[in-house]
Design a protein around this motif. Structure first.
Motif, PDB file in Angstrom:
ATOM      1  N   TYR A   1       0.818  -1.216   0.000  1.00 27.39           N
ATOM      2  CA  TYR A   1       0.000   0.000   0.000  1.00 27.39           C
ATOM      3  C   TYR A   1       0.850   1.264   0.000  1.00 27.39           C
ATOM      4  CZ  TYR A   1      -4.193  -2.814   1.035  1.00 27.39           C
ATOM      5  OH  TYR A   1      -5.236  -3.702   0.980  1.00 27.39           O
ATOM      6  N   GLY A   2       1.892   1.279   0.832  1.00 21.51           N
ATOM      7  CA  GLY A   2       2.743   2.462   0.924  1.00 21.51           C
ATOM      8  C   GLY A   2       3.401   2.804  -0.397  1.00 21.51           C
ATOM      9  N   HIS A   3       3.901   1.787  -1.113  1.00 25.69           N
ATOM     10  CA  HIS A   3       4.546   2.032  -2.401  1.00 25.69           C
ATOM     11  C   HIS A   3       3.547   2.544  -3.430  1.00 25.69           C
ATOM     12  CE1 HIS A   3       8.159  -0.877  -1.572  1.00 25.69           C
ATOM     13  NE2 HIS A   3       8.162   0.188  -0.793  1.00 25.69           N
ATOM     14  N   ILE A   4       2.346   2.002  -3.399  1.00 24.16           N
ATOM     15  CA  ILE A   4       1.310   2.445  -4.341  1.00 24.16           C
ATOM     16  C   ILE A   4       0.979   3.917  -4.091  1.00 24.16           C
ATOM     17  CG2 ILE A   4      -1.121   2.173  -5.011  1.00 24.16           C
ATOM     18  CD1 ILE A   4      -0.717  -0.875  -4.371  1.00 24.16           C
ATOM     19  N   ILE A   5       0.800   4.270  -2.833  1.00 23.93           N
ATOM     20  CA  ILE A   5       0.469   5.661  -2.492  1.00 23.93           C
ATOM     21  C   ILE A   5       1.625   6.587  -2.858  1.00 23.93           C
ATOM     22  CG2 ILE A   5       0.070   7.222  -0.539  1.00 23.93           C
ATOM     23  CD1 ILE A   5      -1.660   4.924   0.637  1.00 23.93           C
ATOM     24  N   GLU A   6       2.849   6.172  -2.555  1.00 25.75           N
ATOM     25  CA  GLU A   6       4.010   7.000  -2.898  1.00 25.75           C
ATOM     26  C   GLU A   6       4.089   7.222  -4.410  1.00 25.75           C
ATOM     27  OE1 GLU A   6       8.835   7.272  -2.217  1.00 25.75           O
ATOM     28  OE2 GLU A   6       7.838   5.341  -1.896  1.00 25.75           O
ATOM     29  N   ARG A   7       3.843   6.171  -5.192  1.00 22.80           N
ATOM     30  CA  ARG A   7       3.896   6.289  -6.651  1.00 22.80           C
ATOM     31  C   ARG A   7       2.857   7.303  -7.152  1.00 22.80           C
ATOM     32  NH1 ARG A   7       3.086   1.113  -8.100  1.00 22.80           N
ATOM     33  NH2 ARG A   7       0.874   1.458  -8.406  1.00 22.80           N
ATOM     34  N   ILE A   8       1.650   7.251  -6.607  1.00 25.56           N
ATOM     35  CA  ILE A   8       0.594   8.198  -7.004  1.00 25.56           C
ATOM     36  C   ILE A   8       1.000   9.629  -6.647  1.00 25.56           C
ATOM     37  CG2 ILE A   8      -1.802   8.929  -6.543  1.00 25.56           C
ATOM     38  CD1 ILE A   8      -1.632   6.327  -8.139  1.00 25.56           C
ATOM     39  N   ILE A   9       1.506   9.799  -5.449  1.00 22.21           N
ATOM     40  CA  ILE A   9       1.894  11.136  -4.980  1.00 22.21           C
ATOM     41  C   ILE A   9       2.995  11.713  -5.861  1.00 22.21           C
ATOM     42  CG2 ILE A   9       3.041  12.342  -3.074  1.00 22.21           C
ATOM     43  CD1 ILE A   9       1.423  10.433  -1.193  1.00 22.21           C
ATOM     44  N   ARG A  10       4.013  10.928  -6.120  1.00 21.43           N
ATOM     45  CA  ARG A  10       5.159  11.407  -6.918  1.00 21.43           C
ATOM     46  C   ARG A  10       4.772  11.596  -8.386  1.00 21.43           C
ATOM     47  NH1 ARG A  10       9.000  12.027  -3.390  1.00 21.43           N
ATOM     48  NH2 ARG A  10       9.412  10.505  -1.751  1.00 21.43           N
ATOM     49  N   ARG A  11       3.968  10.680  -8.919  1.00 18.86           N
ATOM     50  CA  ARG A  11       3.554  10.767 -10.323  1.00 18.86           C
ATOM     51  C   ARG A  11       2.757  12.049 -10.576  1.00 18.86           C
ATOM     52  NH1 ARG A  11      -0.330   6.284 -11.863  1.00 18.86           N
ATOM     53  NH2 ARG A  11      -1.837   7.732 -11.045  1.00 18.86           N
ATOM     54  N   ASN A  12       1.960  12.427  -9.596  1.00 20.13           N
ATOM     55  CA  ASN A  12       1.126  13.621  -9.758  1.00 20.13           C
ATOM     56  C   ASN A  12       1.797  14.896  -9.253  1.00 20.13           C
ATOM     57  OD1 ASN A  12      -1.138  12.347 -10.981  1.00 20.13           O
ATOM     58  ND2 ASN A  12      -1.608  11.430  -9.004  1.00 20.13           N
ATOM     59  N   GLY A  13       3.050  14.778  -8.813  1.00 17.89           N
ATOM     60  CA  GLY A  13       3.823  15.960  -8.436  1.00 17.89           C
ATOM     61  C   GLY A  13       3.401  16.610  -7.132  1.00 17.89           C
ATOM     62  N   TYR A  14       2.794  15.849  -6.242  1.00 12.77           N
ATOM     63  CA  TYR A  14       2.394  16.418  -4.958  1.00 12.77           C
ATOM     64  C   TYR A  14       3.613  16.608  -4.055  1.00 12.77           C
ATOM     65  CZ  TYR A  14      -2.379  15.226  -6.263  1.00 12.77           C
ATOM     66  OH  TYR A  14      -3.575  15.136  -6.909  1.00 12.77           O
ATOM     67  N   SER A  15       3.620  17.644  -3.282  1.00 13.72           N
ATOM     68  CA  SER A  15       4.682  17.925  -2.331  1.00 13.72           C
ATOM     69  C   SER A  15       4.445  17.136  -1.042  1.00 13.72           C
ATOM     70  CB  SER A  15       4.694  19.429  -2.046  1.00 13.72           C
ATOM     71  OG  SER A  15       5.258  19.706  -0.798  1.00 13.72           O
ATOM     72  N   ILE A  16       5.506  16.534  -0.523  1.00 13.24           N
ATOM     73  CA  ILE A  16       5.404  15.794   0.739  1.00 13.24           C
ATOM     74  C   ILE A  16       5.053  16.763   1.869  1.00 13.24           C
ATOM     75  CG2 ILE A  16       6.646  14.330   2.385  1.00 13.24           C
ATOM     76  CD1 ILE A  16       6.069  13.035  -0.392  1.00 13.24           C
ATOM     77  N   SER A  17       5.636  17.948   1.833  1.00 11.10           N
ATOM     78  CA  SER A  17       5.347  18.953   2.867  1.00 11.10           C
ATOM     79  C   SER A  17       3.877  19.359   2.842  1.00 11.10           C
ATOM     80  CB  SER A  17       6.216  20.198   2.666  1.00 11.10           C
ATOM     81  OG  SER A  17       7.563  19.867   2.818  1.00 11.10           O
ATOM     82  N   GLU A  18       3.351  19.563   1.640  1.00 13.48           N
ATOM     83  CA  GLU A  18       1.947  19.952   1.505  1.00 13.48           C
ATOM     84  C   GLU A  18       1.031  18.831   1.985  1.00 13.48           C
ATOM     85  OE1 GLU A  18      -1.271  22.545   0.322  1.00 13.48           O
ATOM     86  OE2 GLU A  18       0.784  22.770   0.991  1.00 13.48           O
ATOM     87  N   LEU A  19       1.370  17.595   1.619  1.00 14.38           N
ATOM     88  CA  LEU A  19       0.571  16.459   2.071  1.00 14.38           C
ATOM     89  C   LEU A  19       0.610  16.351   3.591  1.00 14.38           C
ATOM     90  CD1 LEU A  19      -1.145  13.959   1.588  1.00 14.38           C
ATOM     91  CD2 LEU A  19       0.969  12.661   1.227  1.00 14.38           C
TER      92      LEU A  19
END
Length: 126
Positions: A9-27
């Motif tokens: 699950y963690g890898h799937i979520i990370e892939r979605i976040i990075r693919r869509n250019g979301y900021s870790i700080s913003e999340l």
């Protein structure tokens, strides 16, 4: 077809976040946790559905596609797509939108700065 237990699950979520250019700080800010928690979530093979839902709501992403065993499309649509009456209210009353107030605030600041510059130019002490 991949079995739900084989999913990380963690890898799937990370892939979605990075693919869509979301900021870790913003999340982290939107989910009200620190950045370390976000990275810890990425390393977890299994995550509570509540956490995944919280991330989906914060990012306005429908995780029912990645996790059909946990969510239905309807669960995210209620959060991601604003109700019709809300968007109609914003169109009828632009003062209800945050962009209206942001623009108004910027105009006031610009006017204030202009007045300060004029005051400095006409200050008799200089």
């Amino acid at each position: 077809m991949q079995i739900a237990m084989d999913k990380h699950y963690g890898h799937i979520i990370e892939r979605i976040i990075r693919r869509n250019g979301y900021s870790i700080s913003e999340l982290a800010r939107l989910t009200n946790v620190n950045r370390r928690s976000i990275y810890n979530w990425f390393n977890q093979k299994s995550l509570k559905p509540e956490i995944i839902f919280r991330i989906g709501c914060a990012l306005k992403h429908d995780f029912s596609e990645e996790f059909p065993e946990l969510f239905t499309e309807d669960e995210f649509q209620k959060v991601i797509v604003p109700p019709k009456n809300h968007s109609e209210d914003t169109e009828d009353n632009p003062e209800g939108s945050s962009s209206y107030w942001k623009d108004k605030y910027i105009k006031i600041l610009e006017e204030y700065n202009r007045l300060l510059v004029n005051q400095v130019k006409h200050d008799p002490k200089k």
